[in-house]
Design a protein around this motif. Structure first.
Motif, PDB file in Angstrom:
ATOM      1  N   PHE A 184      49.876  32.628  49.081  1.00 39.80           N
ATOM      2  CA  PHE A 184      48.674  33.373  48.693  1.00 39.80           C
ATOM      3  C   PHE A 184      47.902  33.989  49.854  1.00 39.80           C
ATOM      4  CE2 PHE A 184      49.309  29.898  45.565  1.00 39.80           C
ATOM      5  CZ  PHE A 184      49.684  30.687  44.484  1.00 39.80           C
ATOM      6  N   GLY A 185      48.096  33.495  51.048  1.00 36.94           N
ATOM      7  CA  GLY A 185      47.432  34.065  52.212  1.00 36.94           C
ATOM      8  C   GLY A 185      45.986  33.660  52.362  1.00 36.94           C
ATOM      9  N   THR A 186      45.184  33.966  51.355  1.00 40.13           N
ATOM     10  CA  THR A 186      43.755  33.675  51.367  1.00 40.13           C
ATOM     11  C   THR A 186      43.314  33.182  49.988  1.00 40.13           C
ATOM     12  OG1 THR A 186      43.127  35.910  50.665  1.00 40.13           O
ATOM     13  CG2 THR A 186      43.371  35.532  53.048  1.00 40.13           C
ATOM     14  N   ARG A 187      42.088  32.697  49.920  1.00 46.24           N
ATOM     15  CA  ARG A 187      41.547  32.283  48.622  1.00 46.24           C
ATOM     16  C   ARG A 187      41.471  33.482  47.685  1.00 46.24           C
ATOM     17  NH1 ARG A 187      36.474  31.707  45.964  1.00 46.24           N
ATOM     18  NH2 ARG A 187      36.378  29.803  44.664  1.00 46.24           N
ATOM     19  N   ASN A 188      41.102  34.646  48.220  1.00 48.92           N
ATOM     20  CA  ASN A 188      41.069  35.849  47.387  1.00 48.92           C
ATOM     21  C   ASN A 188      42.463  36.181  46.846  1.00 48.92           C
ATOM     22  OD1 ASN A 188      38.361  36.167  47.674  1.00 48.92           O
ATOM     23  ND2 ASN A 188      38.447  37.972  48.978  1.00 48.92           N
ATOM     24  N   GLY A 189      43.478  35.961  47.672  1.00 51.14           N
ATOM     25  CA  GLY A 189      44.838  36.193  47.215  1.00 51.14           C
ATOM     26  C   GLY A 189      45.213  35.266  46.072  1.00 51.14           C
ATOM     27  N   LEU A 190      44.740  34.022  46.137  1.00 51.41           N
ATOM     28  CA  LEU A 190      44.988  33.062  45.064  1.00 51.41           C
ATOM     29  C   LEU A 190      44.257  33.482  43.796  1.00 51.41           C
ATOM     30  CD1 LEU A 190      45.939  30.406  43.829  1.00 51.41           C
ATOM     31  CD2 LEU A 190      44.074  29.236  45.040  1.00 51.41           C
ATOM     32  N   LEU A 191      43.001  33.882  43.914  1.00 46.53           N
ATOM     33  CA  LEU A 191      42.238  34.323  42.750  1.00 46.53           C
ATOM     34  C   LEU A 191      42.877  35.539  42.098  1.00 46.53           C
ATOM     35  CD1 LEU A 191      38.647  33.892  44.208  1.00 46.53           C
ATOM     36  CD2 LEU A 191      39.622  32.579  42.307  1.00 46.53           C
ATOM     37  N   ALA A 192      43.353  36.478  42.931  1.00 44.23           N
ATOM     38  CA  ALA A 192      44.019  37.664  42.405  1.00 44.23           C
ATOM     39  C   ALA A 192      45.286  37.283  41.648  1.00 44.23           C
ATOM     40  CB  ALA A 192      44.347  38.628  43.541  1.00 44.23           C
ATOM     41  N   ALA A 193      46.043  36.312  42.167  1.00 42.85           N
ATOM     42  CA  ALA A 193      47.272  35.864  41.512  1.00 42.85           C
ATOM     43  C   ALA A 193      46.964  35.190  40.182  1.00 42.85           C
ATOM     44  CB  ALA A 193      48.032  34.911  42.427  1.00 42.85           C
ATOM     45  N   ILE A 237      36.995  35.296  36.853  1.00 42.37           N
ATOM     46  CA  ILE A 237      36.479  36.666  36.744  1.00 42.37           C
ATOM     47  C   ILE A 237      35.186  36.815  37.528  1.00 42.37           C
ATOM     48  CG2 ILE A 237      35.493  38.338  35.133  1.00 42.37           C
ATOM     49  CD1 ILE A 237      37.562  37.424  33.087  1.00 42.37           C
ATOM     50  N   ALA A 238      34.322  35.804  37.462  1.00 44.69           N
ATOM     51  CA  ALA A 238      33.065  35.863  38.221  1.00 44.69           C
ATOM     52  C   ALA A 238      33.344  35.932  39.714  1.00 44.69           C
ATOM     53  CB  ALA A 238      32.208  34.637  37.897  1.00 44.69           C
ATOM     54  N   ALA A 239      34.352  35.190  40.166  1.00 44.59           N
ATOM     55  CA  ALA A 239      34.723  35.227  41.582  1.00 44.59           C
ATOM     56  C   ALA A 239      35.302  36.582  41.964  1.00 44.59           C
ATOM     57  CB  ALA A 239      35.728  34.118  41.884  1.00 44.59           C
ATOM     58  N   LEU A 240      36.035  37.194  41.039  1.00 46.17           N
ATOM     59  CA  LEU A 240      36.590  38.522  41.297  1.00 46.17           C
ATOM     60  C   LEU A 240      35.486  39.546  41.481  1.00 46.17           C
ATOM     61  CD1 LEU A 240      39.466  38.594  38.637  1.00 46.17           C
ATOM     62  CD2 LEU A 240      39.766  38.506  41.097  1.00 46.17           C
ATOM     63  N   VAL A 241      34.487  39.468  40.618  1.00 51.98           N
ATOM     64  CA  VAL A 241      33.382  40.422  40.682  1.00 51.98           C
ATOM     65  C   VAL A 241      32.626  40.287  41.998  1.00 51.98           C
ATOM     66  CG1 VAL A 241      31.189  41.086  39.620  1.00 51.98           C
ATOM     67  CG2 VAL A 241      33.148  40.527  38.178  1.00 51.98           C
ATOM     68  N   GLY A 242      32.589  39.088  42.557  1.00 48.76           N
ATOM     69  CA  GLY A 242      31.865  38.867  43.804  1.00 48.76           C
ATOM     70  C   GLY A 242      32.550  39.421  45.027  1.00 48.76           C
ATOM     71  N   SER A 243      33.763  39.930  44.890  1.00 48.38           N
ATOM     72  CA  SER A 243      34.495  40.488  46.028  1.00 48.38           C
ATOM     73  C   SER A 243      34.870  41.933  45.724  1.00 48.38           C
ATOM     74  CB  SER A 243      35.767  39.671  46.288  1.00 48.38           C
ATOM     75  OG  SER A 243      36.678  40.397  47.089  1.00 48.38           O
ATOM     76  N   PRO A 244      34.491  42.889  46.590  1.00 52.12           N
ATOM     77  CA  PRO A 244      34.862  44.292  46.347  1.00 52.12           C
ATOM     78  C   PRO A 244      36.360  44.479  46.175  1.00 52.12           C
ATOM     79  CG  PRO A 244      33.226  44.145  48.093  1.00 52.12           C
ATOM     80  CD  PRO A 244      33.649  42.740  47.788  1.00 52.12           C
ATOM     81  N   GLU A 245      37.139  43.789  46.991  1.00 46.79           N
ATOM     82  CA  GLU A 245      38.598  43.910  46.924  1.00 46.79           C
ATOM     83  C   GLU A 245      39.125  43.411  45.584  1.00 46.79           C
ATOM     84  OE1 GLU A 245      42.552  41.850  48.958  1.00 46.79           O
ATOM     85  OE2 GLU A 245      40.545  41.365  49.699  1.00 46.79           O
ATOM     86  N   LEU A 246      38.646  42.235  45.165  1.00 51.74           N
ATOM     87  CA  LEU A 246      39.106  41.664  43.914  1.00 51.74           C
ATOM     88  C   LEU A 246      38.514  42.390  42.713  1.00 51.74           C
ATOM     89  CD1 LEU A 246      38.975  37.868  44.788  1.00 51.74           C
ATOM     90  CD2 LEU A 246      40.930  39.395  44.818  1.00 51.74           C
ATOM     91  N   GLY A 247      37.309  42.901  42.879  1.00 52.27           N
ATOM     92  CA  GLY A 247      36.698  43.673  41.808  1.00 52.27           C
ATOM     93  C   GLY A 247      37.527  44.906  41.476  1.00 52.27           C
ATOM     94  N   GLU A 248      38.105  45.509  42.491  1.00 48.89           N
ATOM     95  CA  GLU A 248      38.958  46.679  42.275  1.00 48.89           C
ATOM     96  C   GLU A 248      40.218  46.296  41.513  1.00 48.89           C
ATOM     97  OE1 GLU A 248      41.222  50.177  44.865  1.00 48.89           O
ATOM     98  OE2 GLU A 248      39.784  48.837  45.836  1.00 48.89           O
TER      99      GLU A 248
END
Length: 206
Positions: free
Chosen positions: A63-72, A122-133
């Protein structure tokens, strides 16, 4: 004196090493369980490694990062939702009530299946511009699918983009309310069904 060549206790069978896709799936399932029990804030790559019984480098490799895990996690949810919806649509009547009912029922059911975990993701995704996209990209695909499915029922009109986004907002709000126990699943499905049918009927009058 016992003979030294007497057979001893057989060695335990070696554990089979997981293939990469198997490990990836396992880590995602452990992540969902961790979120379910402790909330999204508790999810970290280190905590996931500990819970899954693997080393941190294994989790970082996937996953690389926590954001990568959330995206997955969101991607897996979207794939599951798409499969459920496609199956429901294929089995539905080729009418507006049939298609609207299939969309409403499958959307709510997918969120209920994932329980309270997906709102946190989803809430965590919204908190990140990258994940929000990433989230908006998946939403756009869903909206276009609904447009294609529902347009044949409006004659010569068109379904506006604002109406489709409003429908998606209602779908999320109703599904999350059902997952939280604030309304029943049937109430959520019925209200979303009425929202979809009303949107199409309004578009046909324009």
């Amino acid at each position: 004196m016992m003979s030294s060549d007497r057979p001893g206790k057989p060695d335990a069978a070696p554990r089979r090493r997981m293939q990469r896709d198997e490990r990836h799936h396992q880590l995602l399932q452990v992540s969902w369980g961790l979120i379910r029990e402790e909330g999204t804030d508790a999810l970290s790559l280190g905590r996931l490694a500990e819970r899954a019984g693997v080393t941190k480098p294994v989790v970082y490799d996937h996953f690389g990062t926590r954001n990568g895990l959330l995206a997955a996690l969101y991607q897996e949810f979207d794939v599951r939702q798409t499969k459920v919806m496609d199956a429901a649509l294929a089995a539905s009547d080729p009418t507006l009530p049939g298609k609207a009912g299939a969309i409403a029922s499958s959307y709510v059911e997918c969120v209920l299946t994932q329980g309270r975990e997906i709102p946190g993701v989803i809430a965590a995704l919204v908190g990140s511009p990258e994940l929000g996209e990433i989230k908006r990209d998946y939403q756009s695909v869903f909206i276009e699918k609904c447009r294609r499915l529902l347009t044949p029922f409006i004659g010569h009109g068109t379904i506006g983009q604002a109406s489709l986004w409003a429908m998606l907002g209602a779908a999320d709000a109703l599904s999350n309310a059902a997952a939280a126990g604030e309304i029943t699943p049937e109430q959520a499905k019925d209200e979303l069904y009425q929202t979809i049918v009303g949107m199409v009927e309004r578009a046909g009058r324009v």
